[in-house]
Design a protein around this motif. Structure first.
Motif, short mmCIF file in Angstrom:
data_model
loop_
_atom_site.label_atom_id
_atom_site.label_comp_id
_atom_site.label_asym_id
_atom_site.label_seq_id
_atom_site.Cartn_x
_atom_site.Cartn_y
_atom_site.Cartn_z
N VAL A 81 0.84 -1.20 0.00
CA VAL A 81 0.00 0.00 0.00
C VAL A 81 0.87 1.25 0.00
O VAL A 81 0.63 2.20 -0.76
CB VAL A 81 -0.94 -0.01 1.23
CG1 VAL A 81 -1.50 1.39 1.48
CG2 VAL A 81 -2.07 -0.99 1.01
N PRO A 136 -9.69 -1.86 2.68
CA PRO A 136 -8.22 -1.92 2.55
C PRO A 136 -7.73 -2.78 1.40
O PRO A 136 -6.59 -2.61 0.95
CB PRO A 136 -7.79 -2.51 3.89
CG PRO A 136 -8.94 -3.35 4.32
CD PRO A 136 -10.17 -2.63 3.82
N GLU A 137 -8.58 -3.71 0.92
CA GLU A 137 -8.11 -4.63 -0.12
C GLU A 137 -7.90 -3.91 -1.45
O GLU A 137 -8.72 -3.08 -1.85
CB GLU A 137 -9.13 -5.76 -0.32
CG GLU A 137 -9.37 -6.60 0.92
CD GLU A 137 -10.40 -5.98 1.84
OE1 GLU A 137 -11.03 -4.97 1.45
OE2 GLU A 137 -10.56 -6.47 2.97
N MET A 138 -6.82 -4.28 -2.12
CA MET A 138 -6.54 -3.71 -3.44
C MET A 138 -7.21 -4.59 -4.48
O MET A 138 -6.56 -5.34 -5.21
CB MET A 138 -5.04 -3.60 -3.66
CG MET A 138 -4.35 -2.69 -2.64
SD MET A 138 -2.56 -2.67 -2.73
CE MET A 138 -2.30 -1.85 -4.28
N GLY A 149 -7.31 0.32 -2.53
CA GLY A 149 -7.43 0.38 -1.08
C GLY A 149 -7.66 1.80 -0.60
O GLY A 149 -7.18 2.75 -1.21
N MET A 162 -5.39 5.41 0.85
CA MET A 162 -4.98 4.94 2.18
C MET A 162 -4.18 5.98 2.97
O MET A 162 -3.74 5.72 4.08
CB MET A 162 -4.18 3.64 2.03
CG MET A 162 -5.04 2.44 1.66
SD MET A 162 -6.10 1.88 3.02
CE MET A 162 -4.97 0.80 3.88
#
Length: 200
Positions: A81, A136-138, A149, A162
């Motif tokens: 991230v 949060p997941e890409m 994210g 993020m």
């Protein structure tokens, strides 16, 4: 004729006594009013700095800390991230954090944080005050097929990366705010002050 028989000394004494008694009474009457203007212990506590323990915060996860009635998100970002943040600049409204009201000077950097792996952000959308959702997941999302994210506000579809930076062409006018904070040690953050006042 009217002054005959008047005791001037007694008159002055009574005048002075009345003034003193009136003044003392005024002070006693004012005390409750002045105390009523001061913030209560509860209000003082609500505005005080808070300490967050992030020793159990896993990589990729978020913990929420309340400060001044606002949710403060603390996110431990993955190296992936952090690496991706710099690739998003062209899609963001204020990638360089030019709006100085939205973060302290020490957070005016590529990750908007004191440490690249830890984000500290006020979780209130800068549009109308909704609380964005943490994604949060890409992975592709219904609201963004190239999602990397970040935070999505379901009220009016604003999106933030993020680091809390706002994307272009969404209603939110500014990045999410970074509150004043500093690290007491590797796993403890004080939210509400920029630095330890004892160290000054």
């Amino acid at each position: 004729m009217a002054e005959q028989g008047v005791n001037h000394g007694r008159r002055r004494f009574l005048t002075a006594t009345t003034a003193v008694v009136g003044g003392v009474g005024g002070v006693f009457a004012a005390v409750p009013f002045i105390k009523a203007w001061q913030p209560s212990a509860r209000a003082q506590s609500a505005g005080a700095p808070v300490i967050a323990d992030i020793s159990k915060l896993e990589v990729g996860a978020r913990v929420i800390q309340q400060w001044r009635g606002q949710p403060v998100w603390i996110v431990r970002r993955t190296p992936e991230v952090v690496h991706t943040l710099s690739s998003l600049d062209q899609q963001l409204r204020d990638p360089g954090s030019e709006n100085l009201d939205q973060q302290p000077e020490y957070a005016r950097n590529a990750t908007r944080s004191r440490r690249p792996d830890v984000a500290v952000i006020v979780g209130i959308c800068t549009h109308l005050g909704c609380s964005p959702t943490f994604f949060p997941e890409m992975l592709p999302q219904p609201f963004d097929s190239e999602w990397k994210g970040g935070f999505y506000c379901p009220c009016h579809n604003s999106r933030f990366d993020m680091a809390g930076r706002v994307y272009q062409n969404v209603p939110a006018p500014a990045n999410l705010r970074v509150p004043p904070h500093y690290f007491i040690d590797d796993n403890t953050i004080l939210i509400g002050l920029d630095a330890d006042p004892k160290a000054a």
